[in-house]
Scaffold this active site. Structure first.
Site, PDB file in Angstrom:
ATOM      1  N   LYS A  75      63.040  73.931  21.479  1.00  0.00           N
ATOM      2  CA  LYS A  75      61.709  74.523  21.372  1.00  0.00           C
ATOM      3  C   LYS A  75      60.631  73.449  21.265  1.00  0.00           C
ATOM      4  CE  LYS A  75      60.546  78.008  21.560  1.00  0.00           C
ATOM      5  NZ  LYS A  75      60.138  78.677  22.839  1.00  0.00           N
ATOM      6  N   TYR A  94      61.415  72.303  25.919  1.00  0.00           N
ATOM      7  CA  TYR A  94      60.435  73.292  26.342  1.00  0.00           C
ATOM      8  C   TYR A  94      59.119  72.999  25.636  1.00  0.00           C
ATOM      9  CZ  TYR A  94      64.064  76.316  28.373  1.00  0.00           C
ATOM     10  OH  TYR A  94      65.076  76.826  29.131  1.00  0.00           O
ATOM     11  N   HIS A  96      55.651  74.738  27.019  1.00  0.00           N
ATOM     12  CA  HIS A  96      54.762  75.905  27.186  1.00  0.00           C
ATOM     13  C   HIS A  96      53.355  75.591  26.696  1.00  0.00           C
ATOM     14  CE1 HIS A  96      58.195  78.355  28.330  1.00  0.00           C
ATOM     15  NE2 HIS A  96      58.823  78.005  27.227  1.00  0.00           N
ATOM     16  N   GLU A 118      60.357  73.687  31.401  1.00  0.00           N
ATOM     17  CA  GLU A 118      59.932  74.859  32.175  1.00  0.00           C
ATOM     18  C   GLU A 118      59.203  74.524  33.467  1.00  0.00           C
ATOM     19  OE1 GLU A 118      56.505  74.107  29.286  1.00  0.00           O
ATOM     20  OE2 GLU A 118      58.692  74.078  29.205  1.00  0.00           O
ATOM     21  N   LEU A 240      55.725  85.350  35.470  1.00  0.00           N
ATOM     22  CA  LEU A 240      55.725  83.898  35.304  1.00  0.00           C
ATOM     23  C   LEU A 240      54.835  83.252  36.352  1.00  0.00           C
ATOM     24  CD1 LEU A 240      56.851  81.243  34.069  1.00  0.00           C
ATOM     25  CD2 LEU A 240      58.627  81.339  35.822  1.00  0.00           C
ATOM     26  N   ALA A 268      57.023  87.098  28.530  1.00  0.00           N
ATOM     27  CA  ALA A 268      56.067  86.058  28.901  1.00  0.00           C
ATOM     28  C   ALA A 268      55.257  85.538  27.714  1.00  0.00           C
ATOM     29  CB  ALA A 268      55.110  86.602  29.971  1.00  0.00           C
ATOM     30  N   ASP A 270      55.735  83.285  25.535  1.00  0.00           N
ATOM     31  CA  ASP A 270      55.667  81.825  25.424  1.00  0.00           C
ATOM     32  C   ASP A 270      54.489  81.258  26.204  1.00  0.00           C
ATOM     33  OD1 ASP A 270      57.702  80.968  23.682  1.00  0.00           O
ATOM     34  OD2 ASP A 270      59.220  81.270  25.205  1.00  0.00           O
TER      35      ASP A 270
END
Length: 372
Positions: A75, A94, A96, A118, A240, A268, A270
């Protein structure tokens, strides 16, 4: 290279950046790996298993961050972790960022090299490091949505599959990508009435070929979304836009006209969420009711099935982690344009245009920091 694996600290997050099998591969290439004590205890990987694979077990995250050239996580780093990043250190996880200005500015201030799972691509234009968790989240979305429809969870008391003499529940999936397709597969398996909405006609044709008469497909327009959502028992947001904030496809006014006790699951979230009424939640308090509708907006959904998710993610990330360790970040990104697409922040500068656009910040192309 010295690689560090801290224990994840986000609420109810039990995944881990590297499995013992991945550590063994890295050690076989001559790299050192430090793993925080108990980093994977929640999913059944003991410290002894990591030591057997060649890792050094250390007491705390401070040791991991202070003595590693590359940090491998799952994360996005929390504020305390961002504070421990060092200039020139590689962060592979990740991120985001498009929906998180505070994290972006923290990573810029750290002057670390931040590569986001991502936005790494493959030759087909797909997102190979996002796909495993999209598969998990898509399948989970129907599972949790069906649970939230139960009356004691605040739902309308609807069984998605129905029973003889009672119609099946209506599921609407916004987005026909990886997570949306897996959501549809689970919903069809439960016997629900499933509609998938997407803006790509070629993708809708593929879905029609794959599922046949078991689903309905709709081209994405405001009118189509409005009609489908307001009649649905369960709406799954699986939209996405790579690296960018998700568009708000479902308005508050649409939610207001849904049946009380209906359920919305925002995969979605994130990336900011695709429902106007969405706000991030955790596994500790996963749902809330807005406009009479149950919302499930957990930002780390796959963390609920952490062992499956860790192994699936590790299978996908290991080749890239090996390339970064073997070659160093700069040569690895020069050699592989798809890994280069994962570079979001480097030495205080945003290097991913969609992130910069959504946050209103300046950026430079990733290639410009490679001296090419």
């Amino acid at each position: 290279m010295r690689i560090g694996v801290p224990k994840e600290i986000k609420t109810h997050e039990y995944r881990v950046g590297l499995t013992p099998a991945a550590v063994r591969e890295l050690r076989g290439r001559g790299h050192g790996v430090r793993v925080q004590q108990g980093a994977a205890a929640g999913i059944g990987f003991s410290d002894a298993a990591y030591e057997a694979a060649g890792a050094t077990i250390v007491a705390d995250a401070a040791d991991v961050f202070a003595n590693s050239e590359m940090i491998v996580k799952v994360k996005e780093p929390q504020p305390g972790e961002i504070a421990m990043l060092q200039p020139g250190q590689i962060l592979f996880t990740y991120l985001h960022l498009a929906a998180d200005r505070a994290q972006t500015e923290g990573l810029m201030a750290s002057r670390a090299t931040c590569i986001a799972y991502e936005t790494v691509t493959d030759p087909r234009g797909a997102l190979p490091l996002l796909a495993p968790m999209s598969e998990v989240a898509g399948r989970m979305s129907v599972q949790v949505g069906a649970h939230c429809l139960e009356r004691e969870q605040g739902g309308a008391g609807i069984l998605l599959g129905g029973v003889p003499g009672v119609p099946a529940g209506r599921v609407v999936v916004l987005g026909g990508g990886v997570s949306g397709t897996h959501a549809a597969r689970m919903a069809v398996g439960l016997g629900a009435s499933v509609t998938i909405i997407d803006r790509s006609l070629p993708r809708l044709k593929e879905l029609d070929t794959e599922f046949g008469p078991r689903i309905h497909t709709l081209f994405s327009t405001t009118a189509a979304i409005d009609e489908a959502v307001t009649e649905a028992d369960l709406v799954i947001g699986a939209v996405l836009v790579p690296g960018a904030a998700a568009p708000k496809l479902v308005t508050r006014e649409m939610v207001r006209r849904m049946r009380p006790g209906s359920v919305m699951v925002d995969i979605a979230i994130d990336q900011g969420g695709c429902f106007e009424t969405s706000r991030p939640t955790t596994h500790a308090a996963p749902t809330y009711v807005e406009e009479g509708v149950v919302h499930y907006c957990v930002t780390n959904m796959p963390g609920a099935v952490a062992r499956t998710s860790t192994i699936a993610l590790g299978n996908a990330t290991l080749p890239f982690a090996l390339a970064l360790a073997d070659k160093g970040w700069k040569q690895a990104l020069i050699d592989d344009v798809h890994l280069r697409n994962g570079l979001n922040v480097h030495d205080g500068v945003i290097t991913y245009a969609a992130v910069a656009h959504d946050l209103g910040l300046p950026s430079r192309p990733a290639v410009s920091v490679l001296g090419q």
